[in-house]
Design a protein around this motif. Sequence first.
Motif, PDB file in Angstrom:
ATOM      1  N   LEU A  79      -7.945  31.370  62.541  1.00  0.00           N
ATOM      2  CA  LEU A  79      -6.799  31.866  63.314  1.00  0.00           C
ATOM      3  C   LEU A  79      -7.304  32.843  64.092  1.00  0.00           C
ATOM      4  O   LEU A  79      -6.805  32.993  65.528  1.00  0.00           O
ATOM      5  CB  LEU A  79      -5.879  32.413  62.270  1.00  0.00           C
ATOM      6  N   ALA A  80      -8.322  33.770  63.821  1.00  0.00           N
ATOM      7  CA  ALA A  80      -8.715  35.096  64.670  1.00  0.00           C
ATOM      8  C   ALA A  80      -9.553  34.324  65.988  1.00  0.00           C
ATOM      9  O   ALA A  80      -9.355  34.865  67.011  1.00  0.00           O
ATOM     10  CB  ALA A  80      -9.886  35.635  63.881  1.00  0.00           C
ATOM     11  N   ALA A 138      -7.672  36.338  75.536  1.00  0.00           N
ATOM     12  CA  ALA A 138      -8.582  36.206  76.572  1.00  0.00           C
ATOM     13  C   ALA A 138      -7.787  35.660  77.712  1.00  0.00           C
ATOM     14  O   ALA A 138      -7.902  36.027  79.116  1.00  0.00           O
ATOM     15  CB  ALA A 138      -9.957  35.360  76.363  1.00  0.00           C
ATOM     16  N   ASP A 139      -6.902  34.529  77.442  1.00  0.00           N
ATOM     17  CA  ASP A 139      -6.066  34.213  78.645  1.00  0.00           C
ATOM     18  C   ASP A 139      -5.145  35.072  79.403  1.00  0.00           C
ATOM     19  O   ASP A 139      -4.811  35.237  80.507  1.00  0.00           O
ATOM     20  CB  ASP A 139      -5.465  32.813  78.191  1.00  0.00           C
ATOM     21  N   ASP A 170     -10.107  44.327  70.155  1.00  0.00           N
ATOM     22  CA  ASP A 170      -9.945  44.216  68.670  1.00  0.00           C
ATOM     23  C   ASP A 170      -9.847  42.964  68.097  1.00  0.00           C
ATOM     24  O   ASP A 170     -10.413  42.763  67.087  1.00  0.00           O
ATOM     25  CB  ASP A 170      -8.464  44.868  68.475  1.00  0.00           C
ATOM     26  N   ALA A 171      -9.324  42.029  68.931  1.00  0.00           N
ATOM     27  CA  ALA A 171      -9.262  40.615  68.443  1.00  0.00           C
ATOM     28  C   ALA A 171     -10.843  40.034  68.368  1.00  0.00           C
ATOM     29  O   ALA A 171     -11.218  39.461  67.636  1.00  0.00           O
ATOM     30  CB  ALA A 171      -8.733  39.673  69.333  1.00  0.00           C
ATOM     31  N   GLN A 172     -11.707  40.574  69.346  1.00  0.00           N
ATOM     32  CA  GLN A 172     -13.056  40.050  69.411  1.00  0.00           C
ATOM     33  C   GLN A 172     -13.827  40.491  68.194  1.00  0.00           C
ATOM     34  O   GLN A 172     -14.520  39.898  67.743  1.00  0.00           O
ATOM     35  CB  GLN A 172     -13.589  40.448  70.780  1.00  0.00           C
ATOM     36  N   LEU A 173     -13.741  41.762  68.143  1.00  0.00           N
ATOM     37  CA  LEU A 173     -14.276  42.465  66.729  1.00  0.00           C
ATOM     38  C   LEU A 173     -13.887  41.862  65.514  1.00  0.00           C
ATOM     39  O   LEU A 173     -14.447  41.689  64.705  1.00  0.00           O
ATOM     40  CB  LEU A 173     -14.293  43.685  66.804  1.00  0.00           C
ATOM     41  N   GLN A 200     -16.905  36.294  61.038  1.00  0.00           N
ATOM     42  CA  GLN A 200     -17.734  35.453  61.253  1.00  0.00           C
ATOM     43  C   GLN A 200     -19.247  36.104  60.019  1.00  0.00           C
ATOM     44  O   GLN A 200     -19.752  35.235  59.506  1.00  0.00           O
ATOM     45  CB  GLN A 200     -18.384  35.508  62.389  1.00  0.00           C
ATOM     46  N   GLN A 201     -19.310  37.355  60.221  1.00  0.00           N
ATOM     47  CA  GLN A 201     -20.204  37.894  59.189  1.00  0.00           C
ATOM     48  C   GLN A 201     -19.951  37.853  57.759  1.00  0.00           C
ATOM     49  O   GLN A 201     -20.631  37.342  56.999  1.00  0.00           O
ATOM     50  CB  GLN A 201     -20.309  39.359  59.589  1.00  0.00           C
TER      51      GLN A 201
END
Length: 372
Positions: free
Chosen positions: A130-131, A139-140, A154-157, A163-164
Amino acid sequence: MAKIPIKLLSRGSLLAVVAAVSLSFVITSLINGNVRPPQKQVRTPLPVAIMPYTREDHYIRKSSYIGNVRARRDSALAFEVPGTLETLPAREGMSISEGQLLATLNTDQRLARLRAAEAELAKITTNLELATMKRERLADLLDRGLTSQQTFDDAQLGTQALQQAQRAISARRDSALMDIEKSNLKAPFSGVVAQRFADQGAVVTPGTPILRLLAQSSFEAHVGVPIAIGNSLTPGEIYSLTIGNQHLEAKLQNIRGDVDAATLTVGAIFLLPEDAAVKTGETVSLELAEPVHESGGWVPLSSLTAGNRGLWDVLVVKTVPEGYVAVREAVEIIYSNNDQVFVAGTLADDAQIIASGLHRLSPGAFITPVED
């Protein structure tokens, strides 16, 4: 001077005198007939076995050193993880193949942790998906100027944090799987189960021995030898060993560098032939032949008699005008090898010694030598 009248003997008295004289003559003749003149005794030489004595400047001393047979691979097997011993199908004396299951631990708790980790991993994977989708949409929008850079960052982090977290949960899942795998004790090599140290229901800790497994090939012989003998042995050379009724030729692998404090010996390790029919723990004897430089010669044990002051006597042949006689010579025993002894003493080189039958002889007795 008056004459004394002589009385005439009566006929009966005369017969009695004649009978007495005759009896005396007969008795004297019988006595003289039984007395024979002494005859000279002739001693008959006794036949004896002889052998030559040869003086040498050294002898070969045979020595035996004791050790035992060991398997090249002798392992006390244990679990790497703690737990309760659930099954132990291996039995003492059982032949085992490499990779065969020997024992298992109860895995209920580990399975529960595995299921929890898998559930958490599934959840975090869904959130990450989802993230990731949200980040792609932002991004778009960012490209079209419809959202701020802060929102996209914020969405990227958030995606990176998920992932971690996914990697951490995956590691916990892999650890649970590994613990479950390590709850199965498998044979690292083919061999025979020599001992069992635990049974079902026992709670074991990591490293607690469960079984002792012995390889049934590539045996070694470990023999303790004096330090001086160890220094004279050459790794790679072939030496003679005795194990039970077997006489084997084995290659010396190496000499240990330490000295056994109890026996003050160094360990010599020999590689036994692959076809040697031996078992771990059997007694092995190393047979060595060492030259000892000392003057003397070999005589049979049967040629010795006890002498004085701790010495021994042998009888040798001496020539005299009348023939051959036995003469005593004193010797000292230097080394004994079964029925042969190495002696030193007053024996001359090439002397003819009497090899046996000494109980029939004494020094000075006449003999007839017979070569043995």
